[in-house]
Write a protein that holds these residues in place. Structure first.
Motif, PDB file in Angstrom:
ATOM      1  N   LEU A   1      88.279  -5.319  37.037  1.00  0.00           N
ATOM      2  CA  LEU A   1      87.907  -4.627  38.274  1.00  0.00           C
ATOM      3  C   LEU A   1      86.477  -4.947  38.668  1.00  0.00           C
ATOM      4  N   ALA A   2      85.604  -5.064  37.680  1.00  0.00           N
ATOM      5  CA  ALA A   2      84.195  -5.348  37.964  1.00  0.00           C
ATOM      6  C   ALA A   2      84.012  -6.707  38.623  1.00  0.00           C
ATOM      7  N   ARG A   3      84.978  -7.609  38.408  1.00  0.00           N
ATOM      8  CA  ARG A   3      84.895  -8.945  39.009  1.00  0.00           C
ATOM      9  C   ARG A   3      85.553  -8.991  40.391  1.00  0.00           C
ATOM     10  N   THR A   4      86.089  -7.869  40.840  1.00  0.00           N
ATOM     11  CA  THR A   4      86.801  -7.836  42.115  1.00  0.00           C
ATOM     12  C   THR A   4      86.116  -6.857  43.049  1.00  0.00           C
ATOM     13  N   PRO A   5      85.201  -7.324  43.878  1.00  0.00           N
ATOM     14  CA  PRO A   5      84.490  -6.429  44.792  1.00  0.00           C
ATOM     15  C   PRO A   5      85.458  -5.683  45.704  1.00  0.00           C
ATOM     16  N   ASN A   6      85.087  -4.454  46.027  1.00  0.00           N
ATOM     17  CA  ASN A   6      85.830  -3.605  46.971  1.00  0.00           C
ATOM     18  C   ASN A   6      87.150  -3.078  46.411  1.00  0.00           C
ATOM     19  N   LEU A   7      87.349  -3.208  45.097  1.00  0.00           N
ATOM     20  CA  LEU A   7      88.490  -2.569  44.442  1.00  0.00           C
ATOM     21  C   LEU A   7      87.970  -1.595  43.395  1.00  0.00           C
ATOM     22  N   ASP A   8      88.550  -0.396  43.341  1.00  0.00           N
ATOM     23  CA  ASP A   8      88.163   0.576  42.326  1.00  0.00           C
ATOM     24  C   ASP A   8      89.416   1.138  41.657  1.00  0.00           C
ATOM     25  N   TRP A   9      89.208   2.055  40.732  1.00  0.00           N
ATOM     26  CA  TRP A   9      90.323   2.615  39.973  1.00  0.00           C
ATOM     27  C   TRP A   9      91.305   3.352  40.885  1.00  0.00           C
ATOM     28  N   ASP A  10      90.779   4.091  41.862  1.00  0.00           N
ATOM     29  CA  ASP A  10      91.668   4.840  42.751  1.00  0.00           C
ATOM     30  C   ASP A  10      92.578   3.905  43.525  1.00  0.00           C
TER      31      ASP A  10
ATOM     32  N   ARG B   1      91.917  -7.036  52.511  1.00  0.00           N
ATOM     33  CA  ARG B   1      91.867  -7.688  53.827  1.00  0.00           C
ATOM     34  C   ARG B   1      93.118  -7.313  54.619  1.00  0.00           C
ATOM     35  N   PRO B   2      93.079  -6.194  55.312  1.00  0.00           N
ATOM     36  CA  PRO B   2      94.285  -5.672  55.974  1.00  0.00           C
ATOM     37  C   PRO B   2      94.968  -6.642  56.925  1.00  0.00           C
ATOM     38  N   ARG B   3      94.255  -7.590  57.481  1.00  0.00           N
ATOM     39  CA  ARG B   3      94.859  -8.488  58.471  1.00  0.00           C
ATOM     40  C   ARG B   3      95.261  -9.841  57.890  1.00  0.00           C
ATOM     41  N   ASP B   4      95.087 -10.018  56.601  1.00  0.00           N
ATOM     42  CA  ASP B   4      95.375 -11.319  55.981  1.00  0.00           C
ATOM     43  C   ASP B   4      96.824 -11.361  55.526  1.00  0.00           C
ATOM     44  N   ARG B   5      97.738 -11.582  56.463  1.00  0.00           N
ATOM     45  CA  ARG B   5      99.166 -11.601  56.136  1.00  0.00           C
ATOM     46  C   ARG B   5      99.508 -12.782  55.240  1.00  0.00           C
ATOM     47  N   ASN B   6      98.909 -13.932  55.487  1.00  0.00           N
ATOM     48  CA  ASN B   6      99.194 -15.102  54.667  1.00  0.00           C
ATOM     49  C   ASN B   6      98.752 -14.877  53.225  1.00  0.00           C
ATOM     50  N   GLY B   7      97.567 -14.292  53.055  1.00  0.00           N
ATOM     51  CA  GLY B   7      97.089 -14.005  51.707  1.00  0.00           C
ATOM     52  C   GLY B   7      97.979 -13.018  50.981  1.00  0.00           C
ATOM     53  N   ALA B   8      98.495 -12.019  51.718  1.00  0.00           N
ATOM     54  CA  ALA B   8      99.406 -11.045  51.112  1.00  0.00           C
ATOM     55  C   ALA B   8     100.706 -11.715  50.681  1.00  0.00           C
ATOM     56  N   ASP B   9     101.204 -12.643  51.511  1.00  0.00           N
ATOM     57  CA  ASP B   9     102.428 -13.372  51.164  1.00  0.00           C
ATOM     58  C   ASP B   9     102.234 -14.207  49.901  1.00  0.00           C
ATOM     59  N   LEU B  10     101.087 -14.885  49.814  1.00  0.00           N
ATOM     60  CA  LEU B  10     100.806 -15.707  48.634  1.00  0.00           C
ATOM     61  C   LEU B  10     100.731 -14.846  47.375  1.00  0.00           C
TER      62      LEU B  10
END
Length: 414
Positions: free
Chosen positions: A384-393, A311-320
């Motif tokens: 990783l399988a439990r985290t949508p939109n994340l892959d090995w790369d 979520r590129p715009r989620d600054r609060n989530g990144a801080d947490l």
């Protein structure tokens, strides 16, 4: 052929506790939808060389080196010479066949400037002895040796005094001290990363001040109150000024006071450095090189980058996510249970749930990040399988960038 690149890492320290390198655990994740891997050695060569060339691992290592396991086939592959000799230690597996060809290849690579290590030593079979005249480092596996067998093996290895002894799979302080007495110079193992192995130390005054400062910033206190708290710990103030003046801050002007640090950095950035300083001994000029600090910094930054990827715009989530990663190693600093630590620091509910229960999205990212630091490929794949939109790369790329960011904390390089 397309490959996902992924690696875990485990720190290697010297007898003073200084970080000298990482063992990198490379994994080859072939994209089966495009091609089937028929040459595993070629696939491994591609993964490792691309990791250095594309992911920038050499830059992330800074002044440290990467220890890389190679089998007999990859040892003879031309691609191994694409690796930077000043950045890698080539680990030859002892349980592989130590043939005359292997010994000659190691001699050739050493002449080319590579450092050679012999891995997983638990005894000295006759075929392995000739290679000991060549290797620079001997890695002894403590897991399969009792005290008497270890002492006997070290006595035998002293016939090769030019080789440095590295104790791997060190899990307790007692093991480390025994190995130090026996003559080991390098150490590797879970003892240096798992916080539950030590307990009972009280907070020193500087750490108490850091906790108070962290809470003041969280409560949006006035600058005067923050500055007063710093003045109670002159060594801590000096440490902060050293770090904020380092190359990692990217500031054109030097910071000369706490007030200017608050103004130029902003409270969000200042709070992050305070969190990181909890991992450093403020009395030591090289505190920023503390491997625990580097691990915590890497983990916090990695979690932050994963949220930014999702979520590129989620600054609060990144801080947490950053705060959770940093705080996850605090039991090692305070040598106290996480529950007790959280009674002294005010954190958001999401952070508390993640740290205590490993629940919620932040808790899931914490589990994934910890797994990426050295768990099995299967465990990482499950998370990783439990985290949508994340892959090995994405996982590999964010980990490399996190390592690069954390390396900038080491002001001794600047």
């Amino acid at each position: 052929m397309s490959h996902d690149i992924f690696f875990g890492r485990q720190p290697i320290l010297d007898a003073r506790g200084a970080l000298i390198g990482y063992e990198l655990l490379f994994r080859d994740r072939a994209n089966q939808s495009q091609a089937v891997v028929t040459d595993q050695t070629q696939a491994t060569a591609t993964v490792i060389t691309h990791a250095f060339c594309q992911l920038g691992i050499a830059e992330a290592l800074g002044h440290t080196r990467a220890f890389i396991n190679v089998d007999k086939d990859f040892l003879h592959h031309d691609a191994i010479e694409l690796l930077p000799a000043n950045k890698v230690v080539i680990e030859v597996l002892e349980h592989g066949e130590i043939t005359a060809e292997v010994i000659e290849r190691c001699r050739y690579l050493k002449q080319r400037g590579y450092t050679i290590a012999l891995d997983d030593i638990i005894h000295l079979p006759e075929p392995a002895r000739p290679i000991l005249d060549i290797v620079d480092i001997i890695k002894v596996d403590l897991a399969l040796l009792d005290d008497d067998a270890l002492a006997a093996l070290v006595t035998q290895l002293k016939a090769w005094p030019a080789a440095t002894l590295l104790a791997e799979k060190v899990e307790t302080r007692e093991q480390m001290e025994r190995c130090r007495i026996l003559g080991f110079q390098l150490f590797q193992g879970y003892f240096f990363a798992r916080p539950a192995l030590v307990s009972g130390r009280r907070l020193n005054p500087a750490q108490t001040t850091l906790l108070r400062l962290t809470n003041l910033l969280a409560q949006d206190a006035e600058n005067d109150e923050i500055e007063t708290a710093f003045k109670q710990e002159p060594a801590l103030t000096l440490n902060l000024l050293r770090i904020t003046n380092s190359v990692g801050m990217g500031l054109a002007n030097k910071i000369t006071s706490i007030r200017s640090a608050i103004t130029m950095l902003g409270r969000r950035q200042l709070q992050r450095w305070l969190q990181l300083l909890l991992y450093a001994d403020p009395q030591r000029p090289d505190a920023s090189a503390n491997p625990l600090l580097l691990l915590a910094a890497t983990r916090g930054r990695h979690m932050e980058l994963l949220v930014q990827h999702l979520r590129p715009r989620d600054r609060n989530g990144a801080d947490l996510a950053f705060m959770t990663g940093i705080m996850s190693l605090m039991p090692s600093v305070f040598q106290a249970p996480m529950q007790e630590i959280l009674t002294q620091i005010t954190v958001a509910d999401e952070v508390q749930v993640a740290l205590l229960e490993r629940a919620g999205e932040v808790g899931a990212l914490l589990n994934l990040t910890e797994a990426a630091e050295g768990s099995t490929e299967q465990r990482v794949a499950e998370l990783l399988a439990r985290t949508p939109n994340l892959d090995w790369d994405a996982l590999a790329s964010t980990l490399t960038h996190a390592m690069q960011w954390a390396r900038l904390l080491d002001v001794s390089e600047g």
